[in-house]
Scaffold this active site. Structure first.
Site, PDB file in Angstrom:
ATOM      1  N   ASP A  92       0.817  -1.207   0.000  1.00 49.03           N
ATOM      2  CA  ASP A  92       0.000   0.000   0.000  1.00 49.03           C
ATOM      3  C   ASP A  92       0.856   1.264   0.000  1.00 49.03           C
ATOM      4  O   ASP A  92       1.942   1.288   0.573  1.00 49.03           O
ATOM      5  CB  ASP A  92      -0.910   0.026   1.233  1.00 49.03           C
ATOM      6  CG  ASP A  92      -1.870  -1.145   1.262  1.00 49.03           C
ATOM      7  OD1 ASP A  92      -1.424  -2.259   1.580  1.00 49.03           O
ATOM      8  OD2 ASP A  92      -3.052  -0.943   0.969  1.00 49.03           O
ATOM      9  N   LYS A  93       0.316   2.328  -0.600  1.00 52.76           N
ATOM     10  CA  LYS A  93       1.021   3.613  -0.576  1.00 52.76           C
ATOM     11  C   LYS A  93       0.811   4.326   0.755  1.00 52.76           C
ATOM     12  O   LYS A  93       1.773   4.633   1.457  1.00 52.76           O
ATOM     13  CB  LYS A  93       0.545   4.516  -1.722  1.00 52.76           C
ATOM     14  CG  LYS A  93       1.230   5.889  -1.666  1.00 52.76           C
ATOM     15  CD  LYS A  93       0.718   6.872  -2.697  1.00 52.76           C
ATOM     16  CE  LYS A  93       1.437   8.214  -2.526  1.00 52.76           C
ATOM     17  NZ  LYS A  93       0.945   9.246  -3.463  1.00 52.76           N
TER      18      LYS A  93
END
Length: 392
Positions: A92-93
């Site tokens: 995930d960012k």
């Protein structure tokens, strides 16, 4: 075109907010050997004695970076192309995450000098092997849910009930489709239909509510087919949109505009469309339950659903009827998934329910924290939806 995630295993829920801050969503990779790459913790990985000087592995800890952007920036700093680096899976960012990364023909001293805000490199290892996609057991998630709707005893009762879940509906999560712009599957469907113009406008145009002002204006210009002005208005961070628009201006071909994308990104569109239909298969199977039935194809003793491709293996029985009905409704054929230079997509099967490992929670002030492990390919958001989404 919704994301086809609308079934739940319990009627309990807590409500709440996730990802208010990146630290609220911690993803720690679990290696194939079962080692958890803990945030902020160094682990010794022994060098191979007969090291041939080719590969170095390291732990990448990142905050508020996509995996691809982080690796691209690291590659730039050491003077190499991104293709010199390999990793087991995207993280995930908007989170704090860890994962092992492998690099080829890069000097250790250059890696050790890298200093980038939000990125830490550590635990270097000299080795003779690559890291390939899928080279992990899974991930441990530690997720803070803020401002739950339930309080006190009600919250505790709901959490006790929810944490008894051993399995979850193995939907592909929103990351598969685009967190802020969930259109990847729509682009994929256009490509399957060979509607390259529609695919181009869906990806580079089509403003959505969460687009920022500058990119929204650029997307509006794309939809108006004012491509030169759109190219100027897109912020430089929109790297691929700009490259595609430039390619279209130069060639006049929407298909050629897609061909400038790297192979992994081209695959992403078709994979998202396959995933969208897989989520629908779960919804259709839900009414029959997930105990194995005659005609099922099992993965780890769990019924699986089809990811359609040019060699789709259909189940038989009720499950087969569900799959063929969706396949025929979409007017699909094996040839649809053979897209020449763009790529070919063989298809696969995926378990319709996933197992949750080591689930626990603790309550802190106006929030609670969940911790659990999932095998690779499973989405934490598909577990979280059972907790925070209201079930009407």
């Amino acid at each position: 075109m919704p994301l086809n995630m609308n079934k739940y295993l319990t009627d309990a829920y807590t409500g709440g907010i996730i990802k208010k801050y990146p630290e609220d969503f911690i993803v720690e990779e679990i290696t194939p050997e079962g080692i958890i790459l803990e945030v902020g913790k160094s682990i010794e990985f022994k060098d191979e004695e007969n090291w041939k000087g080719n590969y170095i592995h390291f732990t990448l800890e990142k905050r508020n970076w996509t995996t691809l952007d982080a690796i691209r920036e690291i590659a730039n700093r050491v003077g190499k192309q991104r293709k010199h680096f390999g990793f087991a899976g995207n993280k995930d960012k908007y989170a704090v995450t860890t994962q092992r990364v492998g690099c080829f023909n890069v000097k250790l001293e250059d890696l050790m000098k890298v200093k980038i805000k939000g990125i830490i490199l550590r635990d270097f290892q000299k080795t003779n092997r690559k890291i390939r996609l899928g080279d992990l057991w899974g991930n441990r998630f530690t997720i803070r849910v803020r401002e739950p709707e339930l309080k006190g005893k009600e919250l505790e009762e709901a959490l006790n009930k929810l944490c008894k879940l051993k399995y979850f509906l193995n939907y592909y999560g929103v990351q598969r489709f685009g967190t802020t712009r969930p259109i990847t599957h729509i682009v994929g469907r256009f490509i399957i239909e060979r509607d390259w113009e529609g695919a181009f406008h869906a990806y580079c145009g089509t403003p959505l509510p969460y687009d920022d002002k500058k990119s929204k204006l650029a997307r509006e210009l794309v939809d108006e087919e004012n491509f030169k002005e759109a190219y100027k208005k897109f912020p430089k961070a929109f790297f691929y949109e700009r490259r595609m628009i430039k390619a279209y201006i130069e060639t006049g071909s929407y298909q050629k505009a897609f061909m400038i994308l790297p192979p992994y990104l081209r695959c992403m569109f078709i994979n998202a469309y396959q995933s969208y239909l897989f989520n629908e298969i779960i919804n259709r199977r839900f009414e029959y339950g997930f105990e194995p039935m005659e005609g099922d194809i099992l993965i780890d003793n769990v019924p699986s659903g089809a990811l359609f491709g040019y060699k789709t293996r259909f189940a038989s029985g009720i499950q087969g009827e569900i799959e063929r009905e969706i396949y025929e409704r979409e007017n699909l054929s094996p040839e649809d998934f053979k897209i020449g230079e763009f790529g070919s997509f063989i298809g696969d099967r995926r378990a319709m329910i996933g197992k949750i490992y080591n689930m626990k929670y603790w309550i802190e002030d106006d929030s609670y924290v969940l911790q659990f492990c999932l095998k690779k390919g499973n989405y934490a958001t598909s577990v979280l939806r059972e907790f925070i989404e209201k079930k009407d």
